[in-house]
Scaffold this motif. Structure first.
Motif: not given
Length: 479
Positions: A343-366
């Motif tokens: 398990w991992a914990t953080s203060a940020s979204l899961n980089y795999e969670d593309v249901s989140q628009p901001a994560v989708r933007d990140f993944r598309a750019a990467m």
């Protein structure tokens, strides 16, 4: 709260680990031990990273997205590093440090992807953002050289998304009044110096004198509360090396666990010749449900292998945001049962969670700018992107009259910031020394081999990190 050594777990491991297609030179044990000591010495600074002292209202507002424009002719050369057509930004990374090139590189890639995407959309108010990078080699002297080079020769306007082993140049950056935004708080610099703004915020005075409040920082045990409520865990094992800083951090973990009512088993192994079989036997005899450590990935992989070989199962093997990485599948290839308990914990979204628009933007750019990073993606890359978003929004607030003073007004405002939902709301408003309980929130994910069509990955385990919150004590410690 960070659960294990923020840089150390993957850091010293990079000295001995081989990844497909890349050769890593094995270093002498004494050099590895020195690197581990240096890394573990920095542990306490990041302990409060998963908590927040913000009121409930902090989770209801999101700043507007950064604007873009053309009209460059109206732009003045308004400050150092700013012309009518360009903004020069610096990034310092411990890229070729003794602990390996992958350990600290994530935030740099995330910030670079953000800036390239920004420039492809036309830049910021007609200005192109130019990134100037510097590798400090993981040394204090190298870090000082980098900050002098970027400030004195390259004349950067600001720094962004730094990730360095030894931020020895922090006093110079602060003294020159250069904003440093979204850096990883690996050491204590972001809780000491003005003009420095770590990715998780800070309520400390940051007056350039003592770290925190007269040399005291505070940890919050929301992670342990989370596992108690989610998995029913009431007993834990903490494993550390026979090295002073590792032992010190293990004691800090033990204090947080005991504050949450856990029965705690502590185990110490020799750094050079660890006997993880004995640890596995002790964990079995104790019936420990939650497993934590103050070790590197090399040690963790060996511990997991020993647990699997002995048939020992725990409810959760907990790690932190710095180890929230796609490389888990290979790092723990020899211990599938233990890997399934990660398990991992953080203060940020899961980089795999593309249901989140901001994560989708990140993944598309990467995927567009750094396609080779796909098997190496990490939470730190997402946080590097978030740091660049934070700086961009601060600069956008200034419109054409871009100045460092204007950027710092944005950074120091009372309204907390969440990087368009990527991080828990954070701010830099100084507060008195913490007393009593506080509301602390977190995100959590679990590694699952069967996830994402069978390729394996991190699956978010909370409905929302902004509502997965606990009233917990604030525990003082001296870094």
């Amino acid at each position: 709260m960070q659960l294990t050594a923020p840089p150390s777990r993957r850091a010293t491991d990079a000295l001995v680990r081989r990844r497909p297609g890349r050769r890593v030179r094995r270093r002498p044990p004494a050099r590895r031990a020195a690197a581990l000591a240096a890394l573990l010495a920095l542990l306490p600074a990041a302990v409060t990273a998963c908590g927040t002292r913000l009121p409930d209202s902090a989770f209801t507002h999101r700043p507007a997205a950064a604007g873009t424009g053309t009209g460059a002719g109206a732009n003045p050369a308004s400050d150092t590093g700013v012309t009518a057509t360009e903004i020069r930004i610096g990034i310092v990374t411990s890229l070729t440090s003794p602990v390996g090139s992958e350990v600290f590189s994530g935030p740099r890639y995330g910030a670079q992807a953000f800036v390239q995407a920004l420039n492809d959309r036309g830049g910021l108010h007609g200005r192109t953002v130019k990134l100037v990078t510097c590798d400090d080699g993981g040394s204090g002297i190298g870090n000082q050289d980098c900050v002098h080079r970027l400030i004195d020769q390259q004349h950067v306007f600001a720094f962004v998304s730094g990730s360095v082993l030894d931020y020895a140049g922090a006093p110079y950056v602060s003294g020159k009044g250069v904003p440093d935004i979204g850096g990883q708080p690996i050491g204590t610099a972001y809780d000491r110096w003005p003009h420095l703004y770590g990715i998780y915020g800070s309520a400390a005075p940051r007056d350039g004198q003592a770290v925190g409040w007269n040399g005291t920082l505070y940890q919050t045990p929301e992670v342990f509360r989370f596992f108690t409520e989610r998995l029913g865990t009431t007993s834990a094992a903490v494993v550390a090396y026979n090295q002073a800083d590792s032992a010190r951090y293990a004691a800090q973990l033990k204090a947080g666990l005991e504050a949450e009512g856990y029965r705690v088993l502590t185990q110490t192994v020799d750094f050079a010749l660890p006997n993880f079989q004995a640890v596995a036997a002790a964990v079995r005899a104790d019936g420990s449900q939650l497993l934590l450590d103050a070790m590197d990935t090399r040690g963790n992989a060996a511990l997991c292998r020993a647990l699997d070989e002995a048939g020992v199962r725990v409810a959760a093997k907990a790690t932190n945001v710095q180890n929230w990485s796609q490389t888990v599948g290979t790092d723990y290839r020899a211990s599938p049962a233990c890997r399934d308990a990660l398990w991992a914990t953080s203060a940020s979204l899961n980089y795999e969670d593309v249901s989140q628009p901001a994560v989708r933007d990140f993944r598309a750019a990467m995927a567009r700018y750094f396609p080779d990073r796909e098997p190496l993606l990490s939470a730190w890359e997402l946080e590097g992107w978030a740091g660049a978003q934070w700086l961009t929004d601060a600069m956008d607030s200034c419109a054409a009259e871009l100045t460092r003073a204007c950027v710092e007004r944005f950074m120091n405002r009372a309204e907390p910031y969440d990087a368009h939902g990527l991080i828990l709301p954070a701010s830099f408003v100084p507060q008195p020394p913490p007393t009593g309980p506080t509301r602390a929130c977190l995100n959590a994910a679990r590694w699952q081999d069967t996830a994402y069509g069978g390729r394996g990955g991190w699956v978010t385990q909370v409905a929302s990190m902004t509502t997965t919150c606990f009233e917990v004590p604030q525990l003082p410690y001296r870094p």
